[in-house]
Design an enzyme around this catalytic site. Structure first.
Site, PDB file in Angstrom:
ATOM      1  N   VAL A 267       0.845  -1.200   0.000  1.00 42.13           N
ATOM      2  CA  VAL A 267       0.000   0.000   0.000  1.00 42.13           C
ATOM      3  C   VAL A 267       0.883   1.254   0.000  1.00 42.13           C
ATOM      4  O   VAL A 267       0.418   2.344   0.291  1.00 42.13           O
ATOM      5  CB  VAL A 267      -0.979   0.045   1.214  1.00 42.13           C
ATOM      6  CG1 VAL A 267      -2.025  -1.045   1.108  1.00 42.13           C
ATOM      7  CG2 VAL A 267      -0.235  -0.008   2.544  1.00 42.13           C
ATOM      8  N   ARG A 269       4.171   2.389  -2.465  1.00 37.94           N
ATOM      9  CA  ARG A 269       4.309   2.838  -3.853  1.00 37.94           C
ATOM     10  C   ARG A 269       4.754   1.646  -4.684  1.00 37.94           C
ATOM     11  O   ARG A 269       5.526   0.791  -4.201  1.00 37.94           O
ATOM     12  CB  ARG A 269       5.380   3.938  -3.967  1.00 37.94           C
ATOM     13  CG  ARG A 269       4.946   5.300  -3.503  1.00 37.94           C
ATOM     14  CD  ARG A 269       3.893   5.932  -4.415  1.00 37.94           C
ATOM     15  NE  ARG A 269       3.477   7.252  -3.968  1.00 37.94           N
ATOM     16  CZ  ARG A 269       2.476   7.495  -3.122  1.00 37.94           C
ATOM     17  NH1 ARG A 269       1.756   6.499  -2.633  1.00 37.94           N
ATOM     18  NH2 ARG A 269       2.168   8.736  -2.778  1.00 37.94           N
ATOM     19  N   GLU A 298       1.367   3.284 -12.871  1.00 38.73           N
ATOM     20  CA  GLU A 298      -0.090   3.408 -12.778  1.00 38.73           C
ATOM     21  C   GLU A 298      -0.608   4.327 -13.874  1.00 38.73           C
ATOM     22  O   GLU A 298       0.058   5.313 -14.205  1.00 38.73           O
ATOM     23  CB  GLU A 298      -0.463   3.984 -11.403  1.00 38.73           C
ATOM     24  CG  GLU A 298      -0.103   3.023 -10.294  1.00 38.73           C
ATOM     25  CD  GLU A 298      -0.315   3.610  -8.908  1.00 38.73           C
ATOM     26  OE1 GLU A 298      -0.885   4.722  -8.805  1.00 38.73           O
ATOM     27  OE2 GLU A 298       0.081   2.953  -7.949  1.00 38.73           O
ATOM     28  N   HIS A 316      -5.116   1.792  -6.477  1.00 42.05           N
ATOM     29  CA  HIS A 316      -4.559   2.863  -5.625  1.00 42.05           C
ATOM     30  C   HIS A 316      -5.669   3.595  -4.855  1.00 42.05           C
ATOM     31  O   HIS A 316      -5.870   4.799  -5.036  1.00 42.05           O
ATOM     32  CB  HIS A 316      -3.753   3.853  -6.482  1.00 42.05           C
ATOM     33  CG  HIS A 316      -2.734   4.614  -5.668  1.00 42.05           C
ATOM     34  ND1 HIS A 316      -1.528   5.026  -6.176  1.00 42.05           N
ATOM     35  CD2 HIS A 316      -2.744   5.046  -4.380  1.00 42.05           C
ATOM     36  CE1 HIS A 316      -0.847   5.682  -5.248  1.00 42.05           C
ATOM     37  NE2 HIS A 316      -1.574   5.709  -4.153  1.00 42.05           N
TER      38      HIS A 316
HETATM   39  O1  LIG Z   1      -0.990   6.862  -1.950  1.00 44.71           O
HETATM   40  C1  LIG Z   1      -1.493   7.847  -1.524  1.00 44.71           C
HETATM   41  C2  LIG Z   1      -0.825   8.863  -0.767  1.00 44.71           C
HETATM   42  O2  LIG Z   1       0.418   8.842  -0.704  1.00 44.71           O
HETATM   43  O3  LIG Z   1      -1.502   9.727  -0.214  1.00 44.71           O
END
Ligand SMILES: O=CC(=O)O
Length: 359
Positions: A267, A269, A298, A316
């Site tokens: 979650v 990058r 992405e 994402h």
């Molecule tokens: O991935 C989302 C963020 O970094 O806010």
């Protein structure tokens, strides 16, 4: 609390009639645009946010995306007045743009990760920055845990199995495996990573982590390197920022150490993982599964993973809920107000030395 926003009004039981009267009265005593502190909104034209409406009564908002002028000449003509900038989501903010803003002192990032912002340039100029992990941490952590449970118990695959009418044909849907008592390694123990750890402890998992430094007040066990963390755990959850040091931190050695029974959840990058290599490991069954909310390019996702039932994919979205977005709006408003009145900021980091913000 942001004065006048809908949700706050509902929470506080304000009668809409009183509101109309209050806002009529306020109009008269609102300062003119010229008296309001100037804030530059830096966004891709395709990015919109209710923030604009929320902030408008309190700040003189400059939005180059709304101007017919090219962004660079818009910025040059307003350069001197801009001390504060909001960088909306992952709108790239490079040195070239920053150099057009010599008076800039403060950047409000509305994201948890800030790899789209030139931190070297900010560091050189002593620009202060706040990020949004305070607003997003709980929801991102829920999502990471949900991905882990989904991969372990094969929930998305089970959903596809039922929808495809396969249950009628074959009653023997393959078993997933138990989450409780698994050993979970968290890469990056910032706000998000810590919330992940808290949640998984409640499932009976044992928690270890890797981060730049050992955290003295944390009950989880520390591993100074990610290979050891992978070796000693059944699952890895990536919650760290993307930096030069963490780019492809999940490489061949780490995946081999995680092993055939290992699961990886991302979650953070996409580029934290060598994605091509991950696809190979997943396809050959050299690791057990993955839950991926982020990808290297992405919105492109490697086609090969579409065929793999041991992978759960997500566009994402880990951080976003209506509640987290409301928390973000509050955080941005509070920080801008604090900055212009010299009060303490929240989620702040001064970009010094090799320091990067936590996610
Ligand atoms: O991935 C989302 C963020 O970094 O806010």
């Amino acid at each position: 609390m942001i004065p006048g926003t809908k949700n706050n009004m509902e929470r506080n039981n304000i009668n809409p009639q009183d509101l109309t009267m209050a806002s009529d009265a306020n109009q008269e005593c609102f300062p003119s645009n010229d008296d309001l502190p100037t804030v530059l909104l830096h966004r891709l034209p395709s990015f919109n946010s209710p923030l604009k409406e929320i902030l408008q009564p309190h700040f003189h908002l400059l939005d180059p995306a709304d101007s017919p002028e090219p962004a660079s000449s818009f910025l040059s003509s307003h350069a001197k007045s801009v001390r504060a900038l909001i960088c909306l989501y992952n709108t790239p903010l490079g040195a070239e743009t920053l150099r057009l803003l010599p008076s800039l002192e403060f950047i409000v990032a509305t994201s948890a990760g800030v790899d789209h912002i030139d931190l070297e340039e900010c560091r050189g100029r002593g620009i202060i920055m706040t990020n949004a992990s305070k607003a997003f941490a709980e929801d991102a952590a829920d999502y990471a845990v949900a991905l882990l449970i989904d991969v372990c118990r094969r929930i998305s695959t089970a959903d596809r199995y039922v929808r495809a009418g396969l249950w009628q044909v074959n009653r023997d849907y393959p078993l997933g495996f138990k989450l409780g008592r698994k050993r979970v390694g968290i890469v990056g123990l910032g706000r998000i990573g810590f919330e992940v750890g808290k949640r998984l402890e409640a499932f009976g998992c044992s928690i270890a982590y890797n981060s730049r430094q050992k955290k003295p007040s944390v009950p989880f066990s520390y591993h100074a390197n990610v290979v050891d963390l992978a070796e000693d755990n059944d699952a890895l959850i990536l919650c760290c920022p993307l930096t030069e040091q963490t780019h492809h931190i999940i490489n061949r050695e780490v995946l081999e150490a995680l092993g055939k029974e290992g699961v990886i959840i991302n979650v953070g990058r996409g580029a934290l993982i060598d994605e091509k290599l991950l696809v190979k490991f997943l396809s050959r069954g050299d690791i057990a599964g993955a839950g991926l909310d982020v990808f290297e390019n992405e919105p492109d996702v490697p086609r090969e993973v579409f065929e793999l039932d041991n992978v759960v994919l997500s566009p994402h979205r880990a951080i976003f809920t209506p509640e987290s977005l409301e928390a973000l709006n509050e955080l941005v408003f509070t920080n801008l107000k604090a900055f212009f009145s010299n009060k303490p900021l929240q989620s702040v980091f001064k970009i010094e030395g090799k320091d990067y913000p936590v996610m």
